[in-house]
Design a protein around this motif. Structure first.
Motif, PDB file in Angstrom:
ATOM      1  N   MET A 108      35.541  22.542 -68.095  1.00 52.26           N
ATOM      2  CA  MET A 108      35.130  23.099 -69.497  1.00 52.26           C
ATOM      3  C   MET A 108      35.048  22.091 -70.689  1.00 52.26           C
ATOM      4  N   LYS A 109      35.873  21.154 -70.501  1.00 50.76           N
ATOM      5  CA  LYS A 109      35.866  19.924 -71.550  1.00 50.76           C
ATOM      6  C   LYS A 109      34.682  19.238 -71.394  1.00 50.76           C
ATOM      7  N   ARG A 110      34.010  19.187 -70.196  1.00 50.49           N
ATOM      8  CA  ARG A 110      32.677  18.544 -70.029  1.00 50.49           C
ATOM      9  C   ARG A 110      31.590  19.129 -70.836  1.00 50.49           C
ATOM     10  N   VAL A 111      31.392  20.539 -70.597  1.00 50.28           N
ATOM     11  CA  VAL A 111      30.584  21.358 -71.227  1.00 50.28           C
ATOM     12  C   VAL A 111      30.634  21.225 -72.684  1.00 50.28           C
ATOM     13  N   GLY A 112      31.948  21.419 -73.356  1.00 48.09           N
ATOM     14  CA  GLY A 112      31.908  21.259 -74.675  1.00 48.09           C
ATOM     15  C   GLY A 112      31.391  19.827 -75.283  1.00 48.09           C
ATOM     16  N   LEU A 113      31.749  18.879 -74.241  1.00 43.46           N
ATOM     17  CA  LEU A 113      31.438  17.485 -74.754  1.00 43.46           C
ATOM     18  C   LEU A 113      29.806  17.274 -74.872  1.00 43.46           C
ATOM     19  N   ILE A 114      29.225  17.805 -74.009  1.00 45.70           N
ATOM     20  CA  ILE A 114      27.957  17.869 -73.614  1.00 45.70           C
ATOM     21  C   ILE A 114      27.229  18.531 -74.962  1.00 45.70           C
ATOM     22  N   LEU A 115      27.971  19.799 -75.346  1.00 51.37           N
ATOM     23  CA  LEU A 115      27.417  20.670 -76.444  1.00 51.37           C
ATOM     24  C   LEU A 115      27.440  19.904 -77.651  1.00 51.37           C
ATOM     25  N   VAL A 116      28.498  19.332 -78.014  1.00 51.16           N
ATOM     26  CA  VAL A 116      28.988  18.596 -79.184  1.00 51.16           C
ATOM     27  C   VAL A 116      27.670  17.257 -79.062  1.00 51.16           C
ATOM     28  N   LEU A 117      27.551  16.737 -78.151  1.00 49.19           N
ATOM     29  CA  LEU A 117      26.631  15.447 -78.269  1.00 49.19           C
ATOM     30  C   LEU A 117      25.309  15.902 -78.442  1.00 49.19           C
ATOM     31  N   GLY A 118      24.976  17.249 -77.833  1.00 45.36           N
ATOM     32  CA  GLY A 118      23.680  17.613 -78.027  1.00 45.36           C
ATOM     33  C   GLY A 118      23.501  18.052 -79.387  1.00 45.36           C
ATOM     34  N   LEU A 119      24.459  18.671 -79.942  1.00 42.51           N
ATOM     35  CA  LEU A 119      24.093  18.969 -81.481  1.00 42.51           C
ATOM     36  C   LEU A 119      24.217  17.995 -82.464  1.00 42.51           C
ATOM     37  N   ALA A 120      25.000  16.774 -82.151  1.00 43.65           N
ATOM     38  CA  ALA A 120      25.060  15.626 -82.880  1.00 43.65           C
ATOM     39  C   ALA A 120      23.668  14.746 -82.862  1.00 43.65           C
ATOM     40  N   LEU A 121      23.112  14.869 -81.507  1.00 44.18           N
ATOM     41  CA  LEU A 121      21.736  14.159 -81.204  1.00 44.18           C
ATOM     42  C   LEU A 121      20.783  15.136 -82.171  1.00 44.18           C
ATOM     43  N   ALA A 122      20.826  16.444 -82.068  1.00 41.43           N
ATOM     44  CA  ALA A 122      19.888  17.074 -82.788  1.00 41.43           C
ATOM     45  C   ALA A 122      19.932  17.184 -84.036  1.00 41.43           C
ATOM     46  N   ALA A 123      20.850  16.888 -84.848  1.00 42.56           N
ATOM     47  CA  ALA A 123      21.051  16.600 -86.139  1.00 42.56           C
ATOM     48  C   ALA A 123      20.632  15.098 -86.622  1.00 42.56           C
ATOM     49  N   ALA A 124      20.978  14.240 -85.909  1.00 36.10           N
ATOM     50  CA  ALA A 124      20.515  13.027 -85.951  1.00 36.10           C
ATOM     51  C   ALA A 124      18.790  13.114 -85.952  1.00 36.10           C
ATOM     52  N   ALA A 125      18.538  13.475 -85.014  1.00 35.91           N
ATOM     53  CA  ALA A 125      16.914  13.613 -84.912  1.00 35.91           C
ATOM     54  C   ALA A 125      16.414  14.309 -86.145  1.00 35.91           C
ATOM     55  N   TYR A 126      16.644  15.472 -86.434  1.00 34.28           N
ATOM     56  CA  TYR A 126      16.339  16.098 -87.644  1.00 34.28           C
ATOM     57  C   TYR A 126      16.424  15.284 -88.951  1.00 34.28           C
ATOM     58  N   CYS A 127      17.738  14.573 -89.365  1.00 36.39           N
ATOM     59  CA  CYS A 127      17.528  13.591 -90.347  1.00 36.39           C
ATOM     60  C   CYS A 127      16.683  12.326 -90.321  1.00 36.39           C
ATOM     61  N   GLY A 128      16.361  11.747 -89.029  1.00 33.96           N
ATOM     62  CA  GLY A 128      15.326  10.725 -88.840  1.00 33.96           C
ATOM     63  C   GLY A 128      13.956  11.408 -89.069  1.00 33.96           C
ATOM     64  N   PHE A 129      13.762  12.547 -88.671  1.00 27.88           N
ATOM     65  CA  PHE A 129      12.271  13.133 -88.794  1.00 27.88           C
ATOM     66  C   PHE A 129      11.968  13.449 -90.263  1.00 27.88           C
ATOM     67  N   TYR A 130      13.223  14.024 -91.101  1.00 27.86           N
ATOM     68  CA  TYR A 130      13.073  14.143 -92.460  1.00 27.86           C
ATOM     69  C   TYR A 130      12.913  12.936 -93.112  1.00 27.86           C
ATOM     70  N   PHE A 131      13.755  11.862 -92.730  1.00 26.02           N
ATOM     71  CA  PHE A 131      13.618  10.681 -93.578  1.00 26.02           C
ATOM     72  C   PHE A 131      12.390   9.991 -93.667  1.00 26.02           C
ATOM     73  N   LEU A 132      11.863   9.829 -92.398  1.00 23.06           N
ATOM     74  CA  LEU A 132      10.441   9.421 -91.984  1.00 23.06           C
ATOM     75  C   LEU A 132       9.330  10.284 -92.579  1.00 23.06           C
ATOM     76  N   GLY A 133       9.440  11.470 -92.657  1.00 21.07           N
ATOM     77  CA  GLY A 133       8.464  12.478 -93.157  1.00 21.07           C
ATOM     78  C   GLY A 133       8.374  12.511 -94.575  1.00 21.07           C
ATOM     79  N   SER A 134       9.501  12.209 -95.195  1.00 23.41           N
ATOM     80  CA  SER A 134       9.437  12.098 -96.555  1.00 23.41           C
ATOM     81  C   SER A 134       9.758  10.914 -97.517  1.00 23.41           C
ATOM     82  N   ALA A 135       9.243   9.721 -96.645  1.00 27.73           N
ATOM     83  CA  ALA A 135       9.076   8.263 -97.173  1.00 27.73           C
ATOM     84  C   ALA A 135       8.209   8.091 -98.015  1.00 27.73           C
ATOM     85  N   THR A 136       7.214   8.695 -98.069  1.00 22.69           N
ATOM     86  CA  THR A 136       6.023   8.439 -98.927  1.00 22.69           C
ATOM     87  C   THR A 136       6.354   9.115-100.347  1.00 22.69           C
TER      88      THR A 136
END
Length: 152
Positions: A1-29
């Motif tokens: 169960m700890k492993r599933v929680g860790l994967i879920l947290v890492l997945g959410l963190a990765l998704a948030a980082a990807a969103y921020c990165g795309f937003y940053f690149l998309g609004s650079a101009t």
């Protein structure tokens, strides 16, 4: 169960980082345009591929034009308020209302003349082909709008 929680947290963190990165690149101009000394004109520089000298001259023209424009807008707004007050007092077309309509019309004409003169000055600062395209663009949006009043 700890492993599933860790994967879920890492997945959410990765998704948030990807969103921020795309937003940053998309609004650079757009963020770059906002750093311009005259951000209200930054779109003009980009749209009409202006060099530094052309943009500087247009910025100077804009700075010189703006105070008079603001004053004309203030006078038009005051005249419109006077007209609105008169219209609120009656349901007929009085000579006083006709006079205020004529005065408001004169102020709008003065404003349109000054705008057109300014637009022509700006267009002359640009390369000829860009200046012609700019004039067409502003005329269509300021002097020649189609409000659906044609009798087609």
């Amino acid at each position: 169960m700890k492993r599933v929680g860790l994967i879920l947290v890492l997945g959410l963190a990765l998704a948030a980082a990807a969103y921020c990165g795309f937003y940053f690149l998309g609004s650079a101009t757009e963020r770059g345009l906002m750093k311009s000394p005259v951000p209200e004109l930054a779109w003009l520089r980009k749209e009409f591929s202006l060099n530094d000298a052309e943009f500087k001259r247009i910025s100077e023209l804009h700075a010189a034009y703006r105070p008079g424009c603001e004053e004309r807008c203030r006078r038009i707004a005051a005249k419109n308020a006077e007209l609105k007050a008169l219209l609120g007092q009656t349901n007929i077309l009085t000579p006083e209302i006709e006079k205020k309509l004529a005065e408001a019309s004169e102020l709008r004409l003065e404003c349109q003349k000054a705008m057109l003169k300014h637009f022509i000055e700006v267009s002359k600062t640009m390369p000829p082909e860009q200046g012609k395209r700019y004039l067409g663009w502003v005329e269509e949006r300021t002097f020649l709008p189609d409000y659906g009043m044609g009798m087609e």
